[in-house]
Structure formats: C-alpha cells, structure tokens
Scaffold this motif. Structure first.
Motif, PDB file in Angstrom:
ATOM      1  N   ASP A  52     -11.835 -36.568 -21.284  1.00 30.71           N
ATOM      2  CA  ASP A  52     -11.228 -37.840 -20.850  1.00 30.71           C
ATOM      3  C   ASP A  52     -11.413 -38.042 -19.347  1.00 30.71           C
ATOM      4  O   ASP A  52     -11.754 -39.141 -18.891  1.00 30.71           O
ATOM      5  CB  ASP A  52      -9.735 -37.862 -21.205  1.00 30.71           C
ATOM      6  N   GLY A  53     -11.212 -36.975 -18.564  1.00 27.07           N
ATOM      7  CA  GLY A  53     -11.376 -37.096 -17.107  1.00 27.07           C
ATOM      8  C   GLY A  53     -12.804 -37.466 -16.755  1.00 27.07           C
ATOM      9  O   GLY A  53     -13.054 -38.345 -15.911  1.00 27.07           O
ATOM     10  N   GLU A 104     -13.605 -35.954 -25.955  1.00 28.48           N
ATOM     11  CA  GLU A 104     -12.521 -35.049 -26.376  1.00 28.48           C
ATOM     12  C   GLU A 104     -11.343 -35.356 -25.453  1.00 28.48           C
ATOM     13  O   GLU A 104     -11.272 -34.853 -24.340  1.00 28.48           O
ATOM     14  CB  GLU A 104     -12.927 -33.593 -26.199  1.00 28.48           C
ATOM     15  N   ASN A 109      -8.021 -34.687 -24.389  1.00 27.66           N
ATOM     16  CA  ASN A 109      -6.936 -33.697 -24.543  1.00 27.66           C
ATOM     17  C   ASN A 109      -5.752 -34.013 -23.631  1.00 27.66           C
ATOM     18  O   ASN A 109      -4.878 -33.185 -23.421  1.00 27.66           O
ATOM     19  CB  ASN A 109      -7.470 -32.279 -24.298  1.00 27.66           C
ATOM     20  N   TRP A 150      -5.401 -34.296 -20.486  1.00 24.59           N
ATOM     21  CA  TRP A 150      -5.345 -33.728 -19.143  1.00 24.59           C
ATOM     22  C   TRP A 150      -6.738 -33.512 -18.577  1.00 24.59           C
ATOM     23  O   TRP A 150      -7.676 -33.229 -19.326  1.00 24.59           O
ATOM     24  CB  TRP A 150      -4.640 -32.349 -19.167  1.00 24.59           C
ATOM     25  N   ALA A 151      -6.877 -33.625 -17.262  1.00 29.38           N
ATOM     26  CA  ALA A 151      -8.066 -33.171 -16.548  1.00 29.38           C
ATOM     27  C   ALA A 151      -7.529 -32.215 -15.476  1.00 29.38           C
ATOM     28  O   ALA A 151      -6.939 -32.682 -14.492  1.00 29.38           O
ATOM     29  CB  ALA A 151      -8.810 -34.334 -15.918  1.00 29.38           C
TER      30      ALA A 151
HETATM   31 MG   LIG Z   1      -9.274 -33.610 -20.567  1.00 28.81          MG
END
Ligand SMILES: [Mg+2]
Ligand SMILES: Cc1ncc(C[n+]2csc(CCOP(=O)(O)OP(=O)(O)O)c2C)c(N)n1
Length: 317
Positions: A143-144, A170, A172, A174-175
């Motif tokens: 995502d980041g 993907e 999740n 968080w980055a």
């Molecule tokens: Mg992530």
C-alpha cells in the motif's frame, strides 16, 4: 478451484510459514543478515495469486517474505543460499535478502528502491506485446509503495498500451510505522484504477479462493489483450516490519485482533469443511515442510561464501 489445486496451495502456505519461522531463527543465530521483512500473515495471498500464473509468466515480487519464491517453486536450498549469501543461491550469494532472481521461472526480482517494480513490470509487459508472446506479468507491491510516482506513470502506460500486466496491491494497513489512512488519500487503492481506465477490485487477501479467482480473472483479461488490472488484497502483517522491529507503533489489541484472522486456520477450516483436508494430512504436510527445510538449511550451511575474485562477475555497465 479443484481439490488438487486447493491442497497444493495449502502445502505452499504451510511451507512458507515454516520457512519464515526458520529464517527468523537463522537471523537470530547470525546466519542470515540484512533486513528481512517477514510475510507472516500474507502467505495465503501470495501463494494463491502465484498459483494463478502459467509456467511462462513473469512475476515481480514485493519485499515481504519468502512465500513468493516458495509458491513459484524455486528450490528451497537456492532460497536459503541467497538469504545467507552462499554460493548456491540464484545470485551466487551476492544479493542477500530480497535478491532472489530466477528467470527459469519468470521471477524477475524485486526493486530495493520501492516502486522500481512498476517500470520493470511495464517493460516486461511491453516486451511480451512487441514479441507477440502468450505471457502475463504479475507485479506485487505494498500500500505504501502505491504512492510512488512510478506506480502512476506505469499504470497509465500499461493501460494506454493495453499491456498484459496485473498490479496486485498487498494492503496490510501499514508502511513501516505509517498507517495507510495517514499516507494515502483514497480509502481503497483499487479506486485509483478508474484514473487509468482499468478494472480495480478490492478483495479479502486472507481468503485463498477470492485471491485466486480475482487474480485469475485479471490474468485472463491480460491474456485476451484487454490490458492491465488492479487488484487490491486487504491483509495484515502479523509480525513486525522487519525481524528485530520493536513494533511499538501498533497496539497489542490491533495485532491480537488480526491473529484471529490468520489466513492459515481460516483456510484449514474451509478445507476440512469441504472434506479436502484431514487432521492426519495436516500433520503429514507440516512434518514434510519441516523436513524439506531441514535438508535445505543443511545444504546451505555446507555451501561456501562467494569468492572475493568473483565480485565483478555478472555486472553490466
Ligand atoms: Mg503496507
Ligand atoms: C523508495 C523507497 N522508500 C523507502 C524505502 C524504505 N522502506 C522499505 S519497506 C517500506 C514500507 C513499504 O510499505 P508498503 O509498500 O506498504 O509495504 P509493506 O512493508 O507494508 O509490506 C519502506 C518505507 C524503500 N525501500 N524504498
């Protein structure tokens, strides 16, 4: 998904989880160095997506975990030698973690500079189109990473040229320590597909069948010459960002909540409800995974480090 495929994916998920655990031990024992980003919690998504690829297809994996390599069928001893910088690795021990490259199975690698994967995926897609080949490219990213400019340039390029590329995010949440909602303007990254006139779909990344079916559909579209797709799989990383991460930025309640959504027991329940998996099979698959890993670790430990005089081999300028 037929029974054989469902079980094959299950075996790979278990082998990946056991390997993640073993690699963490090897890191603590000082036999593997560098920043290893564990994929625990994301193996189901990674294995199910890769199961949808054909033998001649290409993939660019993200930095998170070992399942990409296991799922694609790269020999375990090669994976371990790469991680431990031993000569038996795919890069002859000169890459370290995140540097498994296996063109024999279309594994084009990963870019340590996140976002480097997108132009490479577009380039591979363009080469397929120019040569008139029956191949697709599956490109994983976090995502980041979807906030890099390369994502947007490449998504547009793939769409305008109708390249056979599947962009698989993907997500999740968080980055490293940055939650997605603080880094990303859209709630669903799949919404960005609209801006590039391609289909965008949100799926549950912890559901093997959803992942397999959405990625298969995107691959089929790419093969028909209709161009790229964006699939966003919502998931969670159950371990820290890297092995050794104190993980102080997430509440224990949040992590606990997601352990209850660990994709492995979810898939096991589904397979046993469908009478595909028995307790005895579960045990056998787990024992077999551990034995395969033991043999591969033993092989890796006996392998030499690359010779200093080989440092300049395989360099291109
Ligand atoms: Mg992530
Ligand atoms: C261009 C670039 N910026 C920063 C980093 C450092 N870095 C490594 S992993 C990571 C987080 C990436 O987050 P995401 O894409 O969501 O993937 P996740 O780690 O959550 O799987 C960052 C910032 C990097 N490798 N490359």
């Amino acid at each position: 998904m037929d029974k054989k495929l469902a079980l094959d994916i299950y075996r790979k998920i278990i082998l990946s989880r056991r390997l993640e655990e073993r690699v963490a031990e090897l890191i603590k024992a000082g036999q593997v160095g560098g920043f290893m980003h564990p994929g625990v919690g994301q193996e189901a998504l990674q294995c199910a997506a890769i199961a949808a690829l054909g033998r001649d297809d290409y993939m660019l994996y993200a930095h998170r975990g070992v399942a990409y390599w296991v799922a694609r069928g790269i020999p375990l001893e090669k994976i371990l030698c790469d991680l431990a910088c031993k000569e038996g690795g795919t890069n002859h021990g000169k890459g370290g973690v995140m540097r498994v490259v296996y063109p024999e199975l279309g594994v084009l690698g990963e870019s340590g500079t996140l976002g480097g994967c997108f132009p490479i995926a577009s380039g591979a897609g363009l080469s397929i189109k120019v040569k008139g080949e029956d191949r697709v490219v599956l490109c994983f990213f976090g995502d980041g990473t979807s906030n890099r400019g390369t994502f947007h340039e490449s998504a547009n390029f793939c769409a305008v040229r109708k390249l056979p590329v599947v962009l698989l995010c993907e997500n999740n949440g968080w980055a490293v320590s940055m939650p997605t909602e603080r880094s990303t303007a859209v709630k669903d990254i799949a919404d960005r597909a609209k801006g590039y006139a391609m289909p965008g779909k949100v799926i549950d990344g912890n559901d093997v069948e959803q992942v397999y079916s959405a990625v298969s559909e995107a691959i089929a579209r790419a093969r028909r010459g209709e161009g790229p797709s964006l699939v966003e799989a919502k998931t969670y990383r159950l371990w820290g960002h890297w092995i050794g991460d104190p993980d102080s930025y997430r509440s224990r309640e949040e992590v606990e909540k997601h352990w209850r959504r660990d994709p492995i027991p979810i898939y096991e329940r589904k397979l046993s409800d469908e009478k595909i998996l028995t307790e005895a099979m579960k045990k056998e698959i787990d024992t077999d995974a551990r034995a395969q890993i033991d043999r591969a670790v033993e092989f890796m430990q006996k392998q030499p480090f690359p010779k200093p005089e080989s440092a300049l081999e395989d360099l291109y300028a």
